[in-house]
Motif scaffolding. Structure first.
Motif, PDB file in Angstrom:
ATOM      1  N   ASP A 173      -6.263   4.042   0.210  1.00 53.90           N
ATOM      2  CA  ASP A 173      -5.745   2.755   0.706  1.00 53.90           C
ATOM      3  C   ASP A 173      -4.407   2.430   0.031  1.00 53.90           C
ATOM      4  N   GLU A 174      -4.266   2.839  -1.215  1.00 50.94           N
ATOM      5  CA  GLU A 174      -3.015   2.555  -1.935  1.00 50.94           C
ATOM      6  C   GLU A 174      -1.834   3.341  -1.345  1.00 50.94           C
TER       7      GLU A 174
ATOM      8  N   SER B 193      -0.830   1.888   1.961  1.00 54.26           N
ATOM      9  CA  SER B 193      -0.034   0.665   1.807  1.00 54.26           C
ATOM     10  C   SER B 193       1.440   1.000   1.510  1.00 54.26           C
TER      11      SER B 193
ATOM     12  N   ALA C  37      -4.649  -1.784   2.652  1.00 50.19           N
ATOM     13  CA  ALA C  37      -3.461  -1.358   3.405  1.00 50.19           C
ATOM     14  C   ALA C  37      -2.497  -2.508   3.666  1.00 50.19           C
TER      15      ALA C  37
END
Ligand code: PEP
Length: 254
Positions: free
Chosen positions: A109-110, A113, A153
């Motif tokens: 998710d990092e 993003s 995200a």
């Protein structure tokens, strides 16, 4: 009358050479001529095909999509491709966080993003994939999983930035299996996606996971499904266009 323009994106995954791309577009452009008035349509191709796609699509409104990017603009990152490089090739959409990238290439998710911010900075629309695995589906944790992915995200974006992304709800158990999610269940979770992060009221949320001509009408009839991210059924131009026509029968009327 709905305000969100339908969107259909073909995800070619790791299929097709530049020569295949030219042959595909020759057939697809002619057959898509009427549909592009009613929907945004894009082809997300491997990096090596993007220039062939750009040339073959010249003068057409069919969009060019990539399947991933790196978040830095340039540097010593062997094998990577940046958002400004994609922009320079005329890329308008880029898939990020696809479950295959999460499963096989360590996408988190990092990193999703970081990629979204880089893409928005390069005026490329991120298509952010979220969706639960088979195990999460059966454990009843689909909503929690999707909420976690969305928060990771999109959490650092403003509402205006969120309105500019496309979210693709892709239940992992439905991708490439021939077992699409039933339309009502997909709509329930896509409604949850629309409400769970600010700024998504006007954003397009599309469904992915074994979407075919046979189920596209039922899926697209749902109020929160604005189109599709289509893998295997996008590999053949006639099948992809048939799927889009089936979806537009109901999306147009909404
Ligand atoms: C995808 O890869 O994003 C996808 C939805 O694949 P398929 O349509 O083949 O399930």
């Amino acid at each position: 009358m709905r305000g969100r323009r339908p969107l259909f994106v073909g995800n070619w995954k790791m299929f097709k050479t530049p020569e295949d791309t030219r042959a595909y577009v020759d057939a697809f452009r002619i057959m898509a001529a009427e549909l592009v008035a009613q929907a945004d349509i894009a082809l997300a191709a491997p990096f090596v095909d993007l220039d062939a796609l750009r040339v073959a699509l010249e003068g057409s409104t069919i969009g060019i999509g990539a399947q991933d990017c790196f978040w830095e603009a340039e540097g010593a990152f062997t094998g990577e491709v940046s958002a400004p490089m994609l922009s320079a090739l005329g890329v308008q959409y880029c898939i990020v966080g696809h479950s295959e990238r999460r499963e096989f290439f360590g996408e988190t998710d990092e990193t999703v993003s970081l990629k979204i911010s880089a893409l928005l900075g390069g005026n490329i629309t991120p298509i952010v994939c979220v969706g639960e695995t088979h195990a999460e589906h059966h454990a009843g944790t689909s909503f929690a999983r999707v909420e976690q992915q969305l928060h990771g995200a999109l959490g650092s974006l403003s509402d205006a930035e969120r309105a500019a992304v496309v979210v693709a709800y892709e239940p992992v158990w439905a991708i490439g299996t021939g077992l699409a999610c039933d339309a009502e269940s997909a709509d329930t979770i896509m409604n949850f996606i629309r409400r769970s992060a600010g700024g998504l009221d006007e954003a397009r949320i599309i469904y992915g996971g074994s979407m075919k001509p046979a189920n596209a009408t039922a899926l697209c009839a749902q109020p929160n499904i604005d189109g599709g991210l289509v893998g295997s059924a996008s590999l053949d131009p006639a099948e992809f266009l048939s799927l889009i026509s089936c979806g537009l029968q109901v999306l147009d009327a909404r």
